[in-house]
Design a protein around this motif. Structure first.
Motif, PDB file in Angstrom:
ATOM      1  N   SER A  65       0.831  -1.204   0.000  1.00 14.37           N
ATOM      2  CA  SER A  65       0.000   0.000   0.000  1.00 14.37           C
ATOM      3  C   SER A  65       0.866   1.255   0.000  1.00 14.37           C
ATOM      4  O   SER A  65       0.604   2.199  -0.749  1.00 14.37           O
ATOM      5  CB  SER A  65      -0.917   0.024   1.228  1.00 14.37           C
ATOM      6  OG  SER A  65      -1.747  -1.097   1.241  1.00 14.37           O
ATOM      7  N   ARG A  97       2.301   2.062  -3.363  1.00 18.89           N
ATOM      8  CA  ARG A  97       1.301   2.640  -4.277  1.00 18.89           C
ATOM      9  C   ARG A  97       1.013   4.087  -3.915  1.00 18.89           C
ATOM     10  O   ARG A  97       0.927   4.946  -4.779  1.00 18.89           O
ATOM     11  CB  ARG A  97       0.002   1.833  -4.210  1.00 18.89           C
ATOM     12  CG  ARG A  97       0.147   0.421  -4.698  1.00 18.89           C
ATOM     13  CD  ARG A  97      -0.055   0.326  -6.188  1.00 18.89           C
ATOM     14  NE  ARG A  97       0.706  -0.785  -6.719  1.00 18.89           N
ATOM     15  CZ  ARG A  97       0.778  -1.126  -7.999  1.00 18.89           C
ATOM     16  NH1 ARG A  97       0.141  -0.411  -8.895  1.00 18.89           N
ATOM     17  NH2 ARG A  97       1.490  -2.140  -8.399  1.00 18.89           N
ATOM     18  N   VAL A  98       0.849   4.343  -2.624  1.00 21.09           N
ATOM     19  CA  VAL A  98       0.573   5.714  -2.192  1.00 21.09           C
ATOM     20  C   VAL A  98       1.783   6.601  -2.509  1.00 21.09           C
ATOM     21  O   VAL A  98       1.638   7.736  -2.977  1.00 21.09           O
ATOM     22  CB  VAL A  98       0.245   5.757  -0.682  1.00 21.09           C
ATOM     23  CG1 VAL A  98       0.046   7.194  -0.217  1.00 21.09           C
ATOM     24  CG2 VAL A  98      -1.004   4.932  -0.380  1.00 21.09           C
ATOM     25  N   VAL A 144       1.896   8.275  -5.927  1.00 27.72           N
ATOM     26  CA  VAL A 144       0.939   9.315  -6.339  1.00 27.72           C
ATOM     27  C   VAL A 144       0.849  10.483  -5.360  1.00 27.72           C
ATOM     28  O   VAL A 144       0.378  11.559  -5.734  1.00 27.72           O
ATOM     29  CB  VAL A 144      -0.489   8.727  -6.532  1.00 27.72           C
ATOM     30  CG1 VAL A 144      -0.476   7.653  -7.607  1.00 27.72           C
ATOM     31  CG2 VAL A 144      -1.048   8.173  -5.231  1.00 27.72           C
ATOM     32  N   LYS A 169     -12.682   4.999   0.680  1.00 21.35           N
ATOM     33  CA  LYS A 169     -12.330   4.140  -0.467  1.00 21.35           C
ATOM     34  C   LYS A 169     -12.926   4.657  -1.775  1.00 21.35           C
ATOM     35  O   LYS A 169     -12.281   4.599  -2.813  1.00 21.35           O
ATOM     36  CB  LYS A 169     -12.789   2.703  -0.202  1.00 21.35           C
ATOM     37  CG  LYS A 169     -11.870   1.965   0.765  1.00 21.35           C
ATOM     38  CD  LYS A 169     -12.246   0.516   0.918  1.00 21.35           C
ATOM     39  CE  LYS A 169     -13.444   0.338   1.814  1.00 21.35           C
ATOM     40  NZ  LYS A 169     -13.661  -1.045   2.238  1.00 21.35           N
ATOM     41  N   LEU A 189     -10.811   7.658  -3.214  1.00 22.66           N
ATOM     42  CA  LEU A 189      -9.385   7.501  -3.536  1.00 22.66           C
ATOM     43  C   LEU A 189      -9.018   7.867  -4.981  1.00 22.66           C
ATOM     44  O   LEU A 189      -7.930   8.395  -5.224  1.00 22.66           O
ATOM     45  CB  LEU A 189      -8.940   6.066  -3.226  1.00 22.66           C
ATOM     46  CG  LEU A 189      -8.841   5.722  -1.740  1.00 22.66           C
ATOM     47  CD1 LEU A 189      -8.517   4.234  -1.556  1.00 22.66           C
ATOM     48  CD2 LEU A 189      -7.795   6.567  -1.035  1.00 22.66           C
ATOM     49  N   LEU A 238      -5.552   6.980  -6.652  1.00 25.17           N
ATOM     50  CA  LEU A 238      -5.511   5.611  -6.103  1.00 25.17           C
ATOM     51  C   LEU A 238      -6.864   4.951  -6.287  1.00 25.17           C
ATOM     52  O   LEU A 238      -7.861   5.634  -6.544  1.00 25.17           O
ATOM     53  CB  LEU A 238      -5.197   5.648  -4.601  1.00 25.17           C
ATOM     54  CG  LEU A 238      -3.810   6.106  -4.175  1.00 25.17           C
ATOM     55  CD1 LEU A 238      -3.803   6.389  -2.666  1.00 25.17           C
ATOM     56  CD2 LEU A 238      -2.771   5.041  -4.511  1.00 25.17           C
ATOM     57  N   THR A 239      -6.892   3.653  -6.147  1.00 20.71           N
ATOM     58  CA  THR A 239      -8.177   2.957  -6.048  1.00 20.71           C
ATOM     59  C   THR A 239      -8.044   1.910  -4.951  1.00 20.71           C
ATOM     60  O   THR A 239      -6.953   1.379  -4.712  1.00 20.71           O
ATOM     61  CB  THR A 239      -8.569   2.224  -7.358  1.00 20.71           C
ATOM     62  OG1 THR A 239      -7.604   1.213  -7.626  1.00 20.71           O
ATOM     63  CG2 THR A 239      -8.659   3.188  -8.534  1.00 20.71           C
ATOM     64  N   SER A 240      -9.144   1.635  -4.315  1.00 17.45           N
ATOM     65  CA  SER A 240      -9.093   0.615  -3.258  1.00 17.45           C
ATOM     66  C   SER A 240      -8.802  -0.754  -3.866  1.00 17.45           C
ATOM     67  O   SER A 240      -8.147  -1.590  -3.247  1.00 17.45           O
ATOM     68  CB  SER A 240     -10.400   0.590  -2.465  1.00 17.45           C
ATOM     69  OG  SER A 240     -11.482   0.310  -3.310  1.00 17.45           O
ATOM     70  N   GLU A 298      -6.873  -1.368  -6.375  1.00 18.48           N
ATOM     71  CA  GLU A 298      -5.430  -1.438  -6.619  1.00 18.48           C
ATOM     72  C   GLU A 298      -4.689  -1.737  -5.312  1.00 18.48           C
ATOM     73  O   GLU A 298      -3.777  -2.585  -5.272  1.00 18.48           O
ATOM     74  CB  GLU A 298      -4.979  -0.087  -7.193  1.00 18.48           C
ATOM     75  CG  GLU A 298      -3.504   0.060  -7.423  1.00 18.48           C
ATOM     76  CD  GLU A 298      -3.124   1.507  -7.725  1.00 18.48           C
ATOM     77  OE1 GLU A 298      -3.996   2.395  -7.639  1.00 18.48           O
ATOM     78  OE2 GLU A 298      -1.949   1.739  -8.017  1.00 18.48           O
ATOM     79  N   LEU A 299      -5.081  -1.073  -4.247  1.00 18.20           N
ATOM     80  CA  LEU A 299      -4.421  -1.305  -2.957  1.00 18.20           C
ATOM     81  C   LEU A 299      -4.665  -2.741  -2.481  1.00 18.20           C
ATOM     82  O   LEU A 299      -3.757  -3.414  -1.998  1.00 18.20           O
ATOM     83  CB  LEU A 299      -4.931  -0.312  -1.909  1.00 18.20           C
ATOM     84  CG  LEU A 299      -4.600   1.159  -2.169  1.00 18.20           C
ATOM     85  CD1 LEU A 299      -5.230   2.049  -1.107  1.00 18.20           C
ATOM     86  CD2 LEU A 299      -3.088   1.381  -2.209  1.00 18.20           C
TER      87      LEU A 299
END
Lengths: 253, 374
Positions: free
Chosen positions: A127, A130-131, A134, A209, A212, A217-219, A221-222
């Motif tokens: 996570s 990914r964060v 972005v 969520k 995001l 982001l997308t939940s 993807e996380l």
């Protein structure tokens, strides 16, 4: 832990869009800080059942490291003018903490390491990476840097866990599965598309969520990246991939 | 248990992906909702989804695994090439780690690798075969069978190969060019087209090339689509009366609908095993939506055939090296173990009255039930 739920974006001078983005980062940071604080508690508990002074020192060092991460995330929030709340008693985090405490009660150090290093850290590393890609400025840098540090934690534990598995493969794999159902089941619910169990008790408003995508982001993807990291970690431990795939397909959605 | 072979493949549709996960998830669990399936599926690292025992009519059997590369069915296009090569590499690494002695790459995986075996990870004792030679064997055998059943004189026919410069396309061209009146080669790369045309012309065959089907003025009596067509309409005006169309593309997307009315369409490149295969868990019906039992793609069957023969060698590798002699060789080996051309069928169902279960030549069988009986 005190729950802070008032984002600093309620003044008339703030634009709606900026407030909206800030409140999303506030929720993301709240989850990160809470996760780090749960890790602090977990490592501190682990230190209490460790037998050798080296193991105790190691666990306490990890606890301190996780506390540093929580502090760093909180500081990043301040830079954005955000008060970052935390709540280790929030629904899902409390369940995760309780799962860990059950291993403490059994004085099962291997069980503790599987939960913290394999399961929770897999989700953290994937996570955060990914964060980190972005998130703007130093916020992104901090997430990326902490992801790398967390990976080091996993590396540290892998040799211990591999050795434990070599002693009794069946017992080890059964243990991982038992914890998978409990811990990964909770994480899967936490990351699920819909909040079947209601509010997570950490986001300051409605579930973050759905928002995001506004920060790239997308939940899903996380959730996906975390699950993939977890499965790859189990591969490294030597668990059969076809078995762990079946486990993963059986997680709640 | 020693691992004789591994297959690397993926699911053709979200329906198939859902079916596979439903089997893995086990009975009594609700199916994964479609949205969640599409969220989760692409993140699975490649791994074995089932074990396969493949038997020979000679009495022995080989054991292998089916590795799913988890390429999402909606990401097969060129935009995802790099990502998908990574997935095939991971799947190959999975096969090597499992100790497979020979690995069939499967049609789409072979296309991704495009004969560049350097794209695969360190192989150790494991050998890789693209499986394309057996695919060519079954395509060629299928075309001959369809022609024979229609009473067509192949020596008077014009053959069009769509996707002619690929490994399978060029192999089919080499095998069939000497048997037909004229060959039309279609592909995107003009240099490769010219090179192949020159090779075939040297053998005395009349050859035309076209990078664009729309440029063609001649009509084909036999069409082999190795590359998937974006639309069957691309063939409109390019087909002779009652043309025979072999859909050997991936995914197979030609059906005897209105656009191809009067034509006989069949799925090419498929083989059938007389002695049979068993799957654990039993995903056979999920993986293979064929109207006949024990049917599989030639490309994935090649590894099993070579394992049954005890020939753990990279029989098919590179691009453009498939010759009629090699095709005959793999076909002979396959036949020895009871593996041969599958009965012809298409999206509407079987084209034959009875499934082939006895091995040997089936050219004399009757075809029925297609859009046009042959």
């Amino acid at each position: 832990m005190e729950v802070v739920t008032s984002p600093k974006c309620a003044t008339p001078s703030d634009t709606d869009a900026a407030c909206s983005i800030a409140s999303i980062w506030q929720d993301v940071l709240a989850q990160a800080v809470t996760g780090e604080l749960v890790a602090v508690l977990n490592y501190t508990s682990l230190a209490e059942i460790c037998q050798s002074p080296d193991e105790v020192a190691d666990a306490l060092e990890h606890a301190e490291s996780e506390r540093g991460h929580a502090t760093a995330f909180t500081a990043e929030g301040k830079k954005l003018g955000i008060e970052v709340p935390n709540n280790v008693n929030a629904k899902y985090w409390k369940r995760l903490r309780n799962a860990f405490l059950r291993q403490i009660d059994q004085r099962d150090i291997i069980g503790c390491l599987i939960i913290q290093e394999v399961m929770l850290e897999s989700f953290a590393v994937a996570s955060y990476k990914r964060v980190g890609r972005v998130a703007p400025g130093s916020l992104g840098t901090t997430f990326s840097a902490i992801a790398i540090e967390e990976e080091d934690h996993i590396d540290h534990a892998m040799s211990i866990l591999r050795a434990a598995r070599a002693l009794d493969i069946q017992h080890f794999d059964d243990k991982v599965h038992e914890l998978h159902v409990d811990v990964m089941g909770t994480l899967a619910q936490m990351f699920a598309r819909e909040d079947g169990d209601g509010h997570c008790e950490l986001c300051h408003g409605s579930c973050v969520k759905q928002l995001l995508p506004k920060v790239g982001l997308t939940s899903s993807e996380l959730r996906g990246a975390s699950l993939q990291h977890y499965l790859r970690t189990l591969d490294l431990l030597g668990l059969p991939g076809e078995m762990t795939l079946v486990w993963a397909t059986q997680l709640p959605v | 248990m020693p691992l004789d072979f591994a297959l690397i493949a993926h699911q053709e549709s979200w329906r198939a992906a859902a079916d596979v996960l439903a089997v893995l998830r086990g009975p009594g669990r609700t199916p994964i909702p479609d949205d969640d399936l599409k969220d989760i599926f692409p993140w699975f690292p490649p791994r074995a989804i089932c074990h396969i025992d493949h038997r020979s009519v000679l009495g022995h059997s080989v054991h292998g695994i089916y590795i799913d590369s988890f390429i999402p069915p909606d990401r097969l296009g060129r935009d995802y090439r790099a990502e998908n090569i990574g997935r095939v590499r991971d799947a190959a690494a999975c096969a090597i780690k499992a100790g497979a002695r020979i690995v069939s790459l499967g049609g789409f995986s072979s296309i991704l690798i495009e004969g560049d075996s350097d794209l695969l990870p360190e192989k150790g004792e494991t050998v890789f075969t693209t499986g394309n030679t057996l695919t060519v064997a079954f395509v060629v055998r299928g075309v001959k069978k369809a022609c024979a059943l229609q009473g067509r004189d192949m020596s008077k026919a014009t053959l069009l190969i769509v996707g002619a410069t690929g490994d399978v396309g060029s192999g089919c061209a080499r095998c069939l060019a000497p048997l037909v009146h004229r060959v039309i080669l279609n592909a995107r790369n003009i240099d490769r087209l010219r090179s192949l045309a020159e090779e075939l012309s040297a053998g005395g065959t009349a050859v035309d090339i076209a990078t664009d089907l729309q440029q063609l003025s001649v009509q084909a009596d036999i069409v082999i689509c190795v590359a998937s067509l974006e639309s069957p309409s691309l063939l409109l005006g390019r087909l002779g009366a009652n043309a025979i169309i072999c859909d050997a593309g991936y995914p197979k997307n030609l059906s005897p609908d209105d656009m191809l009315e009067g034509c006989t369409v069949f799925y090419g490149g498929l083989g059938q095993s007389d002695a049979g295969m068993s799957f654990e868990p039993d995903v056979h019906r999920v993986l293979h939506h064929h109207p006949f039992p024990n049917v599989g793609q030639g490309c994935v069957m090649e590894g099993m055939v070579l394992a049954l023969e005890g020939r753990f060698e990279p029989f098919s590798q590179g691009r453009g090296f498939i010759t009629p002699e090699r095709v005959q060789e793999i076909e002979r080996i396959a036949a020895r173990h009871g593996i041969h051309l599958a009965p012809l069928y298409n999206a509407q169902g079987p084209l034959e009255e009875a499934p082939c279960q006895t091995g040997g030549s089936t050219d004399e069988r009757q075809i029925a039930g297609s859009s046009r009986a042959v």
